[in-house]
Design a protein around this motif. Structure first.
Motif, PDB file in Angstrom:
ATOM      1  N   ARG B 255       0.761  -1.237  -0.124  1.00 15.39           N
ATOM      2  CA  ARG B 255      -0.012  -0.003   0.006  1.00 15.39           C
ATOM      3  C   ARG B 255       0.984   1.309  -0.178  1.00 15.39           C
ATOM      4  NH1 ARG B 255      -3.832  -1.031   5.169  1.00 15.39           N
ATOM      5  NH2 ARG B 255      -4.817   1.153   4.496  1.00 15.39           N
ATOM      6  N   GLU B 256       2.029   1.140  -0.005  1.00 16.79           N
ATOM      7  CA  GLU B 256       3.048   2.193   0.147  1.00 16.79           C
ATOM      8  C   GLU B 256       2.818   3.404   1.286  1.00 16.79           C
ATOM      9  OE1 GLU B 256       3.761   4.037  -3.831  1.00 16.79           O
ATOM     10  OE2 GLU B 256       3.676   2.187  -4.716  1.00 16.79           O
ATOM     11  N   ILE B 257       2.618   2.519   2.297  1.00 13.71           N
ATOM     12  CA  ILE B 257       2.436   3.370   3.549  1.00 13.71           C
ATOM     13  C   ILE B 257       3.670   3.092   4.463  1.00 13.71           C
ATOM     14  CG2 ILE B 257       1.347   3.524   5.816  1.00 13.71           C
ATOM     15  CD1 ILE B 257      -1.347   2.194   4.235  1.00 13.71           C
ATOM     16  N   ASN B 258       4.597   4.113   4.506  1.00 15.64           N
ATOM     17  CA  ASN B 258       5.729   4.154   5.607  1.00 15.64           C
ATOM     18  C   ASN B 258       5.972   5.052   6.495  1.00 15.64           C
ATOM     19  OD1 ASN B 258       6.380   5.955   2.942  1.00 15.64           O
ATOM     20  ND2 ASN B 258       8.232   6.066   3.866  1.00 15.64           N
ATOM     21  N   PRO B 259       5.722   4.435   7.785  1.00 18.25           N
ATOM     22  CA  PRO B 259       5.535   5.257   8.872  1.00 18.25           C
ATOM     23  C   PRO B 259       6.947   6.066   9.098  1.00 18.25           C
ATOM     24  CG  PRO B 259       4.887   3.134   9.323  1.00 18.25           C
ATOM     25  CD  PRO B 259       5.434   2.933   7.839  1.00 18.25           C
ATOM     26  N   GLY B 260       7.376   7.021   8.484  1.00 20.13           N
ATOM     27  CA  GLY B 260       8.577   7.525   8.655  1.00 20.13           C
ATOM     28  C   GLY B 260       9.021   8.149   9.944  1.00 20.13           C
ATOM     29  N   THR B 261       8.038   8.684  10.380  1.00 27.15           N
ATOM     30  CA  THR B 261       8.132   9.539  11.657  1.00 27.15           C
ATOM     31  C   THR B 261       8.701   8.502  12.895  1.00 27.15           C
ATOM     32  OG1 THR B 261       6.401  11.190  11.197  1.00 27.15           O
ATOM     33  CG2 THR B 261       7.336  11.152  13.528  1.00 27.15           C
ATOM     34  N   THR B 262       7.955   7.635  12.768  1.00 28.81           N
ATOM     35  CA  THR B 262       8.062   6.422  13.773  1.00 28.81           C
ATOM     36  C   THR B 262       9.760   6.017  13.658  1.00 28.81           C
ATOM     37  OG1 THR B 262       5.989   5.940  13.739  1.00 28.81           O
ATOM     38  CG2 THR B 262       7.378   4.252  14.705  1.00 28.81           C
ATOM     39  N   ALA B 263      10.177   5.877  12.353  1.00 32.32           N
ATOM     40  CA  ALA B 263      11.410   5.366  12.026  1.00 32.32           C
ATOM     41  C   ALA B 263      12.487   6.462  12.587  1.00 32.32           C
ATOM     42  CB  ALA B 263      11.665   5.252  10.795  1.00 32.32           C
ATOM     43  N   ASP B 264      11.916   7.634  12.526  1.00 25.24           N
ATOM     44  CA  ASP B 264      13.067   8.989  12.733  1.00 25.24           C
ATOM     45  C   ASP B 264      13.232   8.739  14.315  1.00 25.24           C
ATOM     46  OD1 ASP B 264      13.136   9.715  10.278  1.00 25.24           O
ATOM     47  OD2 ASP B 264      11.313  11.202  10.630  1.00 25.24           O
ATOM     48  N   ILE B 265      12.017   8.523  15.255  1.00 24.99           N
ATOM     49  CA  ILE B 265      12.183   8.521  16.614  1.00 24.99           C
ATOM     50  C   ILE B 265      12.923   7.217  16.981  1.00 24.99           C
ATOM     51  CG2 ILE B 265      10.761   8.375  18.871  1.00 24.99           C
ATOM     52  CD1 ILE B 265       8.782  10.490  17.145  1.00 24.99           C
ATOM     53  N   THR B 266      12.718   6.079  16.383  1.00 23.28           N
ATOM     54  CA  THR B 266      13.524   4.994  16.538  1.00 23.28           C
ATOM     55  C   THR B 266      14.969   5.095  16.519  1.00 23.28           C
ATOM     56  OG1 THR B 266      11.565   3.479  15.593  1.00 23.28           O
ATOM     57  CG2 THR B 266      13.805   2.459  15.814  1.00 23.28           C
ATOM     58  N   ALA B 267      15.406   5.975  15.219  1.00 23.39           N
ATOM     59  CA  ALA B 267      16.853   6.467  15.311  1.00 23.39           C
ATOM     60  C   ALA B 267      17.347   7.344  16.417  1.00 23.39           C
ATOM     61  CB  ALA B 267      16.952   6.884  13.721  1.00 23.39           C
ATOM     62  N   GLY B 268      16.479   8.137  16.918  1.00 26.00           N
ATOM     63  CA  GLY B 268      16.879   9.062  17.862  1.00 26.00           C
ATOM     64  C   GLY B 268      16.941   8.136  19.189  1.00 26.00           C
ATOM     65  N   ALA B 269      16.059   7.074  19.280  1.00 26.04           N
ATOM     66  CA  ALA B 269      16.562   6.552  20.461  1.00 26.04           C
ATOM     67  C   ALA B 269      17.478   5.583  20.492  1.00 26.04           C
ATOM     68  CB  ALA B 269      14.951   5.730  20.779  1.00 26.04           C
ATOM     69  N   LEU B 270      17.785   4.970  19.334  1.00 30.20           N
ATOM     70  CA  LEU B 270      18.986   4.100  19.217  1.00 30.20           C
ATOM     71  C   LEU B 270      20.235   4.929  19.473  1.00 30.20           C
ATOM     72  CD1 LEU B 270      18.042   2.035  15.949  1.00 30.20           C
ATOM     73  CD2 LEU B 270      19.057   1.177  18.004  1.00 30.20           C
ATOM     74  N   PHE B 271      20.302   6.232  19.101  1.00 29.55           N
ATOM     75  CA  PHE B 271      21.508   7.093  19.347  1.00 29.55           C
ATOM     76  C   PHE B 271      21.719   7.398  20.777  1.00 29.55           C
ATOM     77  CE2 PHE B 271      23.395  11.172  20.533  1.00 29.55           C
ATOM     78  CZ  PHE B 271      24.703  11.003  19.829  1.00 29.55           C
ATOM     79  N   ILE B 272      20.538   7.613  21.527  1.00 30.39           N
ATOM     80  CA  ILE B 272      20.662   8.037  22.842  1.00 30.39           C
ATOM     81  C   ILE B 272      21.170   6.620  23.522  1.00 30.39           C
ATOM     82  CG2 ILE B 272      19.234   8.610  24.748  1.00 30.39           C
ATOM     83  CD1 ILE B 272      17.511  10.233  23.122  1.00 30.39           C
ATOM     84  N   ALA B 273      20.357   5.609  23.311  1.00 31.83           N
ATOM     85  CA  ALA B 273      20.811   4.175  23.799  1.00 31.83           C
ATOM     86  C   ALA B 273      22.278   3.715  23.613  1.00 31.83           C
ATOM     87  CB  ALA B 273      19.769   3.308  23.495  1.00 31.83           C
ATOM     88  N   LEU B 274      22.802   4.012  22.335  1.00 34.71           N
ATOM     89  CA  LEU B 274      24.149   3.638  22.297  1.00 34.71           C
ATOM     90  C   LEU B 274      24.961   4.727  22.949  1.00 34.71           C
ATOM     91  CD1 LEU B 274      24.143   3.341  18.517  1.00 34.71           C
ATOM     92  CD2 LEU B 274      24.862   1.665  19.970  1.00 34.71           C
ATOM     93  N   HIS B 275      24.799   6.058  23.100  1.00 30.43           N
ATOM     94  CA  HIS B 275      25.537   6.975  23.811  1.00 30.43           C
ATOM     95  C   HIS B 275      25.603   6.596  25.321  1.00 30.43           C
ATOM     96  CE1 HIS B 275      27.508  10.654  24.419  1.00 30.43           C
ATOM     97  NE2 HIS B 275      26.918  10.888  25.425  1.00 30.43           N
ATOM     98  N   ARG B 276      24.571   6.186  25.873  1.00 28.12           N
ATOM     99  CA  ARG B 276      24.309   5.816  27.139  1.00 28.12           C
ATOM    100  C   ARG B 276      24.823   4.491  27.712  1.00 28.12           C
ATOM    101  NH1 ARG B 276      18.589   8.848  29.256  1.00 28.12           N
ATOM    102  NH2 ARG B 276      19.470  10.918  29.204  1.00 28.12           N
ATOM    103  N   GLY B 277      25.137   3.765  26.742  1.00 27.21           N
ATOM    104  CA  GLY B 277      25.666   2.280  26.920  1.00 27.21           C
ATOM    105  C   GLY B 277      24.457   1.339  27.370  1.00 27.21           C
TER     106      GLY B 277
END
Lengths: 281, 281
Positions: B255-277
């Motif tokens: 259906r070409e529905i891509n939840p891009g904002t959710t992916a953006d926030i996932t990436a933000g969370a990954l950065f914080i989690a990596l940074h904090r260990g």
């Protein structure tokens, strides 16, 4: 416009993303303790060393830095051999951004020194590498000795190029150093001729390289009979049904046979092809 | 030890590698013209902008550089929203390597200027973004106008923070700016609590975020009804059978529905989690 160091990291990422690449970690397959994310982290970790090569640091020092960064992840040795190809390629690409001529690469690596060789042996301390037995007169500089081999390297006044020349019968990456990176350059041209997206071409090139020569990493880990078997069977899979290649890929993962040297040369070819614009992303 | 910029690129790579992430490009699924390799190249391309943020360049200038590099690939807009989260996070992580406190991030973005806003609008020239209609009094600064909106931004003396505040009802990334990056920080903590390897955790977090709020990128592209439908159905898939999630993922790609904002926030969370260990690779 990507820098040579960015292009090298991208080559490493494309290499691991191409699928199926029988026996190796790729987008679809991984080992329990050596997973896709370790290769992503290895590629990003190598960046400071690759940048050092661009900035004119010696091959050995840049390689040691790249390996230290690459190995700063939990999967173990992901891209040691790949970096042994990419560091000199990146250094020459930075010098001569127009063409990346094979002769320029050979000239550059022939100028390596004993200090480059010592840095190479220090880099070995970061990883566990699979290597065959060295020739009888080279036991003192066996790569499995790591930094302990450095005094013997200095005694014999071996450059990094000399060390690679001594290992070229044993190791397909070392053989690239002494053959003008011929498989990497030919692979780059081949990437331009193959069909499909860049990751499909990557997977096709991998199979062709695997079929062309027994993988030395497989030979060092599993012996010549297995390496020859894998090589022959890959030959049957060129242009084969995707399901047959997938089946072979699953079998090799089950047998823990990973043709790492073939992956290294695939990454070298990807870098050259990206640098020359033979492939684009 | 990875630098903050390396960590941010790794976060982008882990985000796209996590699978299944219904509707988005991941290791297993892609669109014909927006493929996995475009996200790899986008992440590597962003590196100079991310490094600029580490080196203390203003948020706007660093973001513009990051977006210019990210968009230097053939897939189009891959990670614009992700970089709008990562650039300030990286800047603060570089300043305060110990903890990356939410208040420090808010303080940093509240200090953005009109020049940062102008750079943001210039960055829009590199990509095509999906945006909803702005409020009636904000038509002159509609992000879809790109750099043409800059005179109006200057007339109104809007900082980049002000621009984000005006867009926060429309766009989930803008809403992160005005809410102390609360979903990104909560997501980082959640990554630590989830089970499995980092890419399994990434996929699980994505589903949870998708179920928690309608994705604004989906809403802007397909309308509120579809965004609400996707959100509700994601809720049913938390802890569901993997086959059910796979089926949903395939349906959304069709259906070409891509939840891009959710992916953006996932990436933000990954950065914080990596940074904090909180997570390691």
């Amino acid at each position: 416009m990507r820098s040579p160091a960015q292009r090298a990291v991208l080559a490493m990422l494309l290499e691991v993303a191409g699928t199926p690449k029988p026996g190796n970690v790729d987008r679809q397959r991984e080992y329990p303790d050596l997973r896709f994310e370790h290769f992503l982290a290895g590629a990003i970790g190598a960046l400071p060393g690759l940048r050092a090569a661009v900035e004119g640091r010696s091959i050995g020092a840049a390689f040691e830095t790249a390996v230290a960064g690459m190995s700063d992840q939990e999967g173990g040795n992901t891209q040691f051999g790949t970096l042994l190809l990419l560091v000199p390629l990146v250094a020459v690409a930075a010098d001569d951004s127009s063409s990346l001529a094979p002769q320029a690469v050979t000239d550059h690596i022939e100028a390596t020194t004993v200090e480059d060789a010592a840095a190479f042996y220090r880099a070995l301390e970061h990883v566990s590498v699979a290597a065959g037995d060295p020739p009888a007169d080279a036991a003192a500089i066996d790569v499995r000795r790591g930094a302990d081999a450095i005094p013997a390297v200095r005694d014999r006044e071996l450059s990094l190029y000399d060390v690679m020349a001594l290992g070229s019968d044993q190791d397909g990456v070392a053989a690239e150093w002494t053959s003008g990176f011929d498989r990497s350059f030919a692979g780059a041209a081949r990437l331009g001729d193959l069909d499909g997206g860049v990751l499909d071409r990557t997977a096709d090139l991998f199979i062709e390289l695997l079929a062309a020569q027994p993988d030395t990493h497989v030979r060092n880990q599993h012996g010549g009979t297995v390496a020859n078997e894998i090589c022959e069977r890959a030959g049957d899979l060129i242009d084969a049904d995707p399901a047959a290649i997938d089946q072979f890929a699953t079998e090799l993962i089950d047998r823990e046979i990973n043709p790492g040297t073939t992956a290294d040369i695939t990454a070298g070819a990807l870098f050259i092809a990206l640098h020359r614009g033979v492939i684009t992303v």
